[in-house]
Scaffold this motif. Sequence first.
Motif, PDB file in Angstrom:
ATOM      1  N   LEU A  59       0.804  -1.227   0.000  1.00 12.39           N
ATOM      2  CA  LEU A  59       0.000   0.000   0.000  1.00 12.39           C
ATOM      3  C   LEU A  59       0.838   1.279   0.000  1.00 12.39           C
ATOM      4  CD1 LEU A  59      -2.843  -0.976   2.482  1.00 12.39           C
ATOM      5  CD2 LEU A  59      -2.930  -0.905  -0.011  1.00 12.39           C
ATOM      6  N   ARG A  60       2.023   1.226   0.580  1.00  9.14           N
ATOM      7  CA  ARG A  60       2.855   2.426   0.634  1.00  9.14           C
ATOM      8  C   ARG A  60       3.677   2.564  -0.633  1.00  9.14           C
ATOM      9  NH1 ARG A  60       4.876   2.356   6.900  1.00  9.14           N
ATOM     10  NH2 ARG A  60       2.789   2.638   7.729  1.00  9.14           N
ATOM     11  N   THR A  61       3.718   3.785  -1.148  1.00  5.58           N
ATOM     12  CA  THR A  61       4.497   4.045  -2.360  1.00  5.58           C
ATOM     13  C   THR A  61       5.626   4.998  -2.030  1.00  5.58           C
ATOM     14  OG1 THR A  61       3.034   5.848  -2.964  1.00  5.58           O
ATOM     15  CG2 THR A  61       2.529   3.680  -3.882  1.00  5.58           C
ATOM     16  N   GLY A  62       6.555   5.096  -2.931  1.00  7.78           N
ATOM     17  CA  GLY A  62       7.683   6.001  -2.732  1.00  7.78           C
ATOM     18  C   GLY A  62       8.945   5.225  -2.395  1.00  7.78           C
ATOM     19  N   ASP A  63       9.983   5.971  -2.114  1.00  5.85           N
ATOM     20  CA  ASP A  63      11.298   5.407  -1.828  1.00  5.85           C
ATOM     21  C   ASP A  63      11.618   5.683  -0.360  1.00  5.85           C
ATOM     22  OD1 ASP A  63      13.830   4.407  -1.951  1.00  5.85           O
ATOM     23  OD2 ASP A  63      14.623   5.919  -3.311  1.00  5.85           O
ATOM     24  N   ARG A  64      11.020   4.881   0.552  1.00  8.70           N
ATOM     25  CA  ARG A  64      11.148   5.112   1.994  1.00  8.70           C
ATOM     26  C   ARG A  64      11.441   3.806   2.723  1.00  8.70           C
ATOM     27  NH1 ARG A  64       9.547  10.139   2.882  1.00  8.70           N
ATOM     28  NH2 ARG A  64       9.343  10.118   5.118  1.00  8.70           N
ATOM     29  N   CYS A  65      12.133   3.936   3.851  1.00  7.20           N
ATOM     30  CA  CYS A  65      12.449   2.786   4.688  1.00  7.20           C
ATOM     31  C   CYS A  65      12.449   3.230   6.150  1.00  7.20           C
ATOM     32  CB  CYS A  65      13.823   2.215   4.301  1.00  7.20           C
ATOM     33  SG  CYS A  65      14.352   0.832   5.300  1.00  7.20           S
ATOM     34  N   TRP A  66      11.809   2.436   7.016  1.00 12.99           N
ATOM     35  CA  TRP A  66      11.794   2.682   8.446  1.00 12.99           C
ATOM     36  C   TRP A  66      12.462   1.488   9.117  1.00 12.99           C
ATOM     37  CZ3 TRP A  66       7.816   3.370   5.119  1.00 12.99           C
ATOM     38  CH2 TRP A  66       7.320   4.662   4.992  1.00 12.99           C
ATOM     39  N   LEU A  67      13.435   1.754   9.976  1.00 15.71           N
ATOM     40  CA  LEU A  67      14.172   0.691  10.638  1.00 15.71           C
ATOM     41  C   LEU A  67      14.083   0.917  12.151  1.00 15.71           C
ATOM     42  CD1 LEU A  67      17.120  -0.988   9.250  1.00 15.71           C
ATOM     43  CD2 LEU A  67      17.481  -0.134  11.545  1.00 15.71           C
ATOM     44  N   TYR A  68      13.443  -0.038  12.859  1.00 12.37           N
ATOM     45  CA  TYR A  68      13.274   0.053  14.301  1.00 12.37           C
ATOM     46  C   TYR A  68      14.342  -0.788  14.983  1.00 12.37           C
ATOM     47  CZ  TYR A  68       8.714   1.991  13.193  1.00 12.37           C
ATOM     48  OH  TYR A  68       7.715   2.770  12.717  1.00 12.37           O
ATOM     49  N   TYR A  69      15.005  -0.215  15.963  1.00 15.97           N
ATOM     50  CA  TYR A  69      16.076  -0.930  16.658  1.00 15.97           C
ATOM     51  C   TYR A  69      15.890  -0.779  18.164  1.00 15.97           C
ATOM     52  CZ  TYR A  69      18.053   3.668  17.495  1.00 15.97           C
ATOM     53  OH  TYR A  69      18.231   4.962  17.894  1.00 15.97           O
ATOM     54  N   ARG A  70      16.584  -1.642  18.921  1.00 14.81           N
ATOM     55  CA  ARG A  70      16.588  -1.528  20.377  1.00 14.81           C
ATOM     56  C   ARG A  70      17.915  -2.027  20.917  1.00 14.81           C
ATOM     57  NH1 ARG A  70      15.082  -6.757  22.770  1.00 14.81           N
ATOM     58  NH2 ARG A  70      14.402  -8.052  21.034  1.00 14.81           N
ATOM     59  N   GLN A  71      18.212  -1.609  22.124  1.00 15.15           N
ATOM     60  CA  GLN A  71      19.416  -2.021  22.829  1.00 15.15           C
ATOM     61  C   GLN A  71      18.943  -2.612  24.153  1.00 15.15           C
ATOM     62  OE1 GLN A  71      22.045   1.230  23.707  1.00 15.15           O
ATOM     63  NE2 GLN A  71      23.825  -0.096  23.730  1.00 15.15           N
ATOM     64  N   PHE A  78      24.931  -4.866  22.438  1.00 12.39           N
ATOM     65  CA  PHE A  78      24.286  -5.298  21.197  1.00 12.39           C
ATOM     66  C   PHE A  78      23.167  -4.352  20.802  1.00 12.39           C
ATOM     67  CE2 PHE A  78      25.805  -9.336  23.017  1.00 12.39           C
ATOM     68  CZ  PHE A  78      26.624  -9.741  21.987  1.00 12.39           C
ATOM     69  N   LEU A  79      22.994  -4.176  19.502  1.00 10.70           N
ATOM     70  CA  LEU A  79      21.815  -3.516  18.945  1.00 10.70           C
ATOM     71  C   LEU A  79      21.014  -4.589  18.234  1.00 10.70           C
ATOM     72  CD1 LEU A  79      22.846  -0.133  17.266  1.00 10.70           C
ATOM     73  CD2 LEU A  79      21.387  -0.479  19.235  1.00 10.70           C
ATOM     74  N   ILE A  80      19.713  -4.539  18.360  1.00  7.81           N
ATOM     75  CA  ILE A  80      18.850  -5.527  17.709  1.00  7.81           C
ATOM     76  C   ILE A  80      17.913  -4.793  16.762  1.00  7.81           C
ATOM     77  CG2 ILE A  80      17.044  -7.241  18.069  1.00  7.81           C
ATOM     78  CD1 ILE A  80      18.363  -7.820  20.773  1.00  7.81           C
ATOM     79  N   VAL A  81      17.867  -5.248  15.523  1.00 10.73           N
ATOM     80  CA  VAL A  81      16.919  -4.696  14.552  1.00 10.73           C
ATOM     81  C   VAL A  81      15.621  -5.463  14.756  1.00 10.73           C
ATOM     82  CG1 VAL A  81      16.381  -4.355  12.130  1.00 10.73           C
ATOM     83  CG2 VAL A  81      18.739  -4.138  12.917  1.00 10.73           C
ATOM     84  N   ASP A  82      14.604  -4.768  15.267  1.00 13.03           N
ATOM     85  CA  ASP A  82      13.323  -5.407  15.539  1.00 13.03           C
ATOM     86  C   ASP A  82      12.458  -5.502  14.300  1.00 13.03           C
ATOM     87  OD1 ASP A  82      13.372  -6.127  18.246  1.00 13.03           O
ATOM     88  OD2 ASP A  82      12.997  -4.058  18.850  1.00 13.03           O
ATOM     89  N   TYR A  83      12.474  -4.457  13.505  1.00 15.82           N
ATOM     90  CA  TYR A  83      11.516  -4.395  12.401  1.00 15.82           C
ATOM     91  C   TYR A  83      12.039  -3.430  11.356  1.00 15.82           C
ATOM     92  CZ  TYR A  83       6.719  -4.392  10.478  1.00 15.82           C
ATOM     93  OH  TYR A  83       5.608  -4.541   9.698  1.00 15.82           O
ATOM     94  N   ALA A  84      11.952  -3.797  10.122  1.00 17.29           N
ATOM     95  CA  ALA A  84      12.289  -2.902   9.015  1.00 17.29           C
ATOM     96  C   ALA A  84      11.107  -2.922   8.063  1.00 17.29           C
ATOM     97  CB  ALA A  84      13.551  -3.359   8.308  1.00 17.29           C
ATOM     98  N   LEU A  85      10.626  -1.766   7.730  1.00 16.97           N
ATOM     99  CA  LEU A  85       9.461  -1.643   6.858  1.00 16.97           C
ATOM    100  C   LEU A  85       9.848  -0.763   5.684  1.00 16.97           C
ATOM    101  CD1 LEU A  85       6.422  -2.264   6.585  1.00 16.97           C
ATOM    102  CD2 LEU A  85       5.987  -0.161   7.836  1.00 16.97           C
ATOM    103  N   SER A  86       9.511  -1.209   4.479  1.00 13.34           N
ATOM    104  CA  SER A  86       9.837  -0.426   3.286  1.00 13.34           C
ATOM    105  C   SER A  86       8.582  -0.206   2.456  1.00 13.34           C
ATOM    106  CB  SER A  86      10.899  -1.152   2.455  1.00 13.34           C
ATOM    107  OG  SER A  86      10.394  -2.389   1.997  1.00 13.34           O
ATOM    108  N   ALA A  87       8.635   0.810   1.628  1.00 11.86           N
ATOM    109  CA  ALA A  87       7.540   1.088   0.711  1.00 11.86           C
ATOM    110  C   ALA A  87       7.763   0.307  -0.588  1.00 11.86           C
ATOM    111  CB  ALA A  87       7.460   2.581   0.420  1.00 11.86           C
TER     112      ALA A  87
END
Length: 180
Positions: A59-71, A78-87
């Motif tokens: 559903l999302r258009t465009g050239d975008r990326c969201w990257l959620y991380y936690r420590q 350590f850093l942990i990538v929980d979720y990465a969402l792209s358009a």
Amino acid sequence: MPAPPDAAHYRPSPARLRRARCGMIEVAAGRLVSVRPRLFARRVSQLEVSLWGRLAHRLRTGDRCWLYYRQPRRLRQFLIVDYALSAQGTSLATIRGALGALDELARWKRCDAILCDVTTARISDRLLARWGWQAHAPSPWHRHFIKRFYGQYPATDTLAGAMLARELASPSDARLALCR
């Protein structure tokens, strides 16, 4: 009570970003839009990834990326990538930009490694290996990967470092590209 800061003009201080345990990196068109600390981690289930992730990507258009991380509190190294969402139209440069910002953040926080669980088949093991990730803790249901630093950080992309520093320090709208 003061009004919350406008998201477009909100820039956390580098010290606050180093202290924050959770956050989100947003990249659009290969350029860093924001790095926002969050109070709580963006935890997702396998069901949410398979159903909502695919739908949101479509559903999302465009050239975008969201990257959620936690420590994690217990494992501060350590850093942990929980979720990465792209358009739908996200380019490889945008994804590479998000990962470059994550690497620079790991350097700032003096982390030993970054961990992630890759659920989509569109991200190949070969691509991750090319970007410095290694398979970790083999499992039939998950694809765990780790990017190790242990004090030996890869050569800094000076563009990424300068961009993060400028993004956090100056109120200007000028943003540098992460990828050439």
